[in-house]
Design a protein around this motif. Structure first.
Motif, PDB file in Angstrom:
ATOM      1  N   ASP A  69       0.809  -1.223   0.000  1.00  0.00           N
ATOM      2  CA  ASP A  69       0.000   0.000   0.000  1.00  0.00           C
ATOM      3  C   ASP A  69       0.841   1.270   0.000  1.00  0.00           C
ATOM      4  N   ILE A  70       2.160   1.131   0.077  1.00  0.00           N
ATOM      5  CA  ILE A  70       3.015   2.311   0.175  1.00  0.00           C
ATOM      6  C   ILE A  70       4.076   2.286  -0.924  1.00  0.00           C
ATOM      7  N   PHE A  71       4.725   3.433  -1.150  1.00  0.00           N
ATOM      8  CA  PHE A  71       5.762   3.521  -2.181  1.00  0.00           C
ATOM      9  C   PHE A  71       6.762   4.615  -1.794  1.00  0.00           C
ATOM     10  N   PHE A  72       7.953   4.524  -2.382  1.00  0.00           N
ATOM     11  CA  PHE A  72       9.040   5.456  -2.072  1.00  0.00           C
ATOM     12  C   PHE A  72       9.183   6.463  -3.207  1.00  0.00           C
ATOM     13  N   HIS A  73       9.203   7.754  -2.855  1.00  0.00           N
ATOM     14  CA  HIS A  73       9.308   8.808  -3.869  1.00  0.00           C
ATOM     15  C   HIS A  73       9.857  10.070  -3.212  1.00  0.00           C
ATOM     16  N   ASN A  74      10.830  10.693  -3.843  1.00  0.00           N
ATOM     17  CA  ASN A  74      11.437  11.924  -3.320  1.00  0.00           C
ATOM     18  C   ASN A  74      11.892  11.774  -1.867  1.00  0.00           C
ATOM     19  N   ASP A  75      12.560  10.663  -1.584  1.00  0.00           N
ATOM     20  CA  ASP A  75      13.185  10.412  -0.277  1.00  0.00           C
ATOM     21  C   ASP A  75      12.198  10.160   0.856  1.00  0.00           C
ATOM     22  N   LEU A  76      10.934   9.910   0.514  1.00  0.00           N
ATOM     23  CA  LEU A  76       9.931   9.644   1.547  1.00  0.00           C
ATOM     24  C   LEU A  76       9.063   8.465   1.128  1.00  0.00           C
ATOM     25  N   TRP A  77       8.533   7.772   2.130  1.00  0.00           N
ATOM     26  CA  TRP A  77       7.514   6.754   1.893  1.00  0.00           C
ATOM     27  C   TRP A  77       6.141   7.412   1.939  1.00  0.00           C
ATOM     28  N   HIS A  78       5.318   7.102   0.966  1.00  0.00           N
ATOM     29  CA  HIS A  78       3.990   7.701   0.838  1.00  0.00           C
ATOM     30  C   HIS A  78       2.930   6.607   0.717  1.00  0.00           C
ATOM     31  N   CYS A  79       1.687   7.026   0.893  1.00  0.00           N
ATOM     32  CA  CYS A  79       0.544   6.156   0.641  1.00  0.00           C
ATOM     33  C   CYS A  79      -0.486   6.965  -0.130  1.00  0.00           C
ATOM     34  N   TYR A  80      -0.986   6.408  -1.229  1.00  0.00           N
ATOM     35  CA  TYR A  80      -1.939   7.138  -2.059  1.00  0.00           C
ATOM     36  C   TYR A  80      -3.288   7.363  -1.374  1.00  0.00           C
ATOM     37  N   GLU A  81      -3.529   6.697  -0.262  1.00  0.00           N
ATOM     38  CA  GLU A  81      -4.823   6.827   0.411  1.00  0.00           C
ATOM     39  C   GLU A  81      -4.848   7.943   1.448  1.00  0.00           C
ATOM     40  N   VAL A  82      -3.678   8.498   1.787  1.00  0.00           N
ATOM     41  CA  VAL A  82      -3.616   9.483   2.867  1.00  0.00           C
ATOM     42  C   VAL A  82      -2.858  10.719   2.406  1.00  0.00           C
ATOM     43  N   HIS A  83      -2.919  11.748   3.231  1.00  0.00           N
ATOM     44  CA  HIS A  83      -2.256  13.011   2.922  1.00  0.00           C
ATOM     45  C   HIS A  83      -0.749  12.901   3.122  1.00  0.00           C
ATOM     46  N   SER A  84      -0.009  13.749   2.420  1.00  0.00           N
ATOM     47  CA  SER A  84       1.456  13.707   2.485  1.00  0.00           C
ATOM     48  C   SER A  84       2.015  14.137   3.834  1.00  0.00           C
ATOM     49  N   GLU A  85       1.198  14.760   4.691  1.00  0.00           N
ATOM     50  CA  GLU A  85       1.696  15.146   6.008  1.00  0.00           C
ATOM     51  C   GLU A  85       2.058  13.925   6.855  1.00  0.00           C
ATOM     52  N   LEU A  86       1.543  12.751   6.484  1.00  0.00           N
ATOM     53  CA  LEU A  86       1.879  11.530   7.209  1.00  0.00           C
ATOM     54  C   LEU A  86       3.108  10.830   6.629  1.00  0.00           C
ATOM     55  N   SER A  87       3.571  11.249   5.456  1.00  0.00           N
ATOM     56  CA  SER A  87       4.699  10.588   4.809  1.00  0.00           C
ATOM     57  C   SER A  87       5.928  10.605   5.707  1.00  0.00           C
ATOM     58  N   HIS A  88       6.803   9.594   5.516  1.00  0.00           N
ATOM     59  CA  HIS A  88       7.915   9.422   6.461  1.00  0.00           C
ATOM     60  C   HIS A  88       9.123   8.816   5.736  1.00  0.00           C
ATOM     61  N   PRO A  89      10.342   9.155   6.156  1.00  0.00           N
ATOM     62  CA  PRO A  89      11.532   8.595   5.490  1.00  0.00           C
ATOM     63  C   PRO A  89      11.811   7.132   5.812  1.00  0.00           C
TER      64      PRO A  89
END
Length: 313
Positions: free
Chosen positions: A75-95
């Motif tokens: 459910d997650i992916f790595f992009h621009n040095d952070l792990w993201h999830c397409y279901e949530v906002h980027s404020e939750l993204s984490h390295p």
């Protein structure tokens, strides 16, 4: 003389009070209203997964939370040095991947409890425009600055939005049959979609809500107040897209006058007085007058907390 068209707001049948447990979900305007409720010390949680603009993504998260489908590496992916999830906002993204997954799944558990215990759920829809990830055909809540070519943009039909709203209601009522709903449409203008496209987007949301008997009877017209009562650019921020603080304050007043139990108004005024006192900056912090002011302020806080233990200043 009247210089504005007053939008009628019906008195809510299930008013909010200081025993209410509130959950505010949706666009950035959901955060504006959540901040106001929090300022006056109502028990409110706002957007545990961050700002979510479209109805499908809100519904998808509600479904995941209620069924406690935990996030996995798929459910997650790595992009621009952070792990993201397409279901949530980027404020939750984490390295860190593991930390990110733990964080997401902790929010699922917390929000599950909130959905089960909430007396009122406020849902603010922002747009009908969505982005579908080409590789999975899934609608995303946030593109996380992934190149545009990876997505297909489309607009949700009123029929799909109506079905989504009903599904969200049914999901929540399955675990919390007694909770009350408040629906509204964000007054924020999504001009990046285009002027005609923004109007079309809001129209689809309005049409869907008005074709949902349950939603329309639990509808607060924040969008209509902005468009009709505050139809002037002086009520917008410098970007001319987001309501100014004056506009937010005005819409908040229209909201609490009709959706908050009038028995709370005196307490709200006390809370407001304390909040203003806490932000007061004295000319001389060491003066006896200021020290006495702090003593009186502390007494007011203690007195309110004795009545409402959940108050934290």
């Amino acid at each position: 003389m009247n210089f504005t068209t007053k939008v009628p707001v019906a008195t809510y049948a299930y008013p909010i009070d200081y025993s209410s447990k509130l959950l505010s979900l949706g666009s950035c305007f959901a955060e504006n209203m959540g901040d106001k409720l929090d300022y006056f010390k109502f028990q409110v949680k706002t957007n545990p997964f961050g700002i979510i603009f479209n109805p499908v993504s809100i519904d998808r998260l509600v479904d995941r939370v209620i069924n406690q489908r935990l996030f996995t590496e798929s459910d997650i992916f790595f992009h621009n040095d952070l792990w993201h999830c397409y279901e949530v906002h980027s404020e939750l993204s984490h390295p860190d991947k593991d930390t990110f997954l733990e964080k997401l799944n902790a929010v699922i558990k917390t929000m599950n409890h909130q959905l089960n215990k909430s007396t009122h759920i406020i849902i603010t829809y922002g747009t009908s425009w969505v982005y579908r990830l080409n590789s999975t055909k899934e609608i995303v809540a946030n593109c996380h600055k992934v190149p545009q070519k990876e997505f297909t943009k489309e607009i949700l039909s009123p029929e799909i939005i109506q079905q989504t709203i009903q599904n969200t209601i049914d999901l929540i009522r399955k675990v919390n049959p007694d909770c009350r709903f408040i629906f509204t449409i964000s007054p924020v203008r999504h001009i990046k979609d285009g002027f005609k496209e923004n109007q079309r987007s809001k129209a689809h949301l309005i049409t869907a809500i008005h074709h949902s008997p349950f939603a329309i009877h639990n509808y607060f017209p924040s969008y209509e107040i902005m468009m009709d009562e505050l139809r002037d650019y002086r009520f917008y921020n410098d970007d001319l897209l987001h309501p100014s603080q004056v506009a937010i304050d005005y819409i908040w007043i229209r909201f609490f006058e009709h959706y908050v139990d009038s028995k709370c108004f005196d307490t709200m005024q006390e809370v407001c007085n304390i909040q203003k006192g806490l932000t007061h900056r004295p000319f001389n912090p060491d003066s006896s007058a200021h020290k006495q002011f702090l003593v009186v302020l502390k007494e007011k806080i203690v007195r309110l907390q004795a009545k409402y233990p959940h108050f934290q200043f």
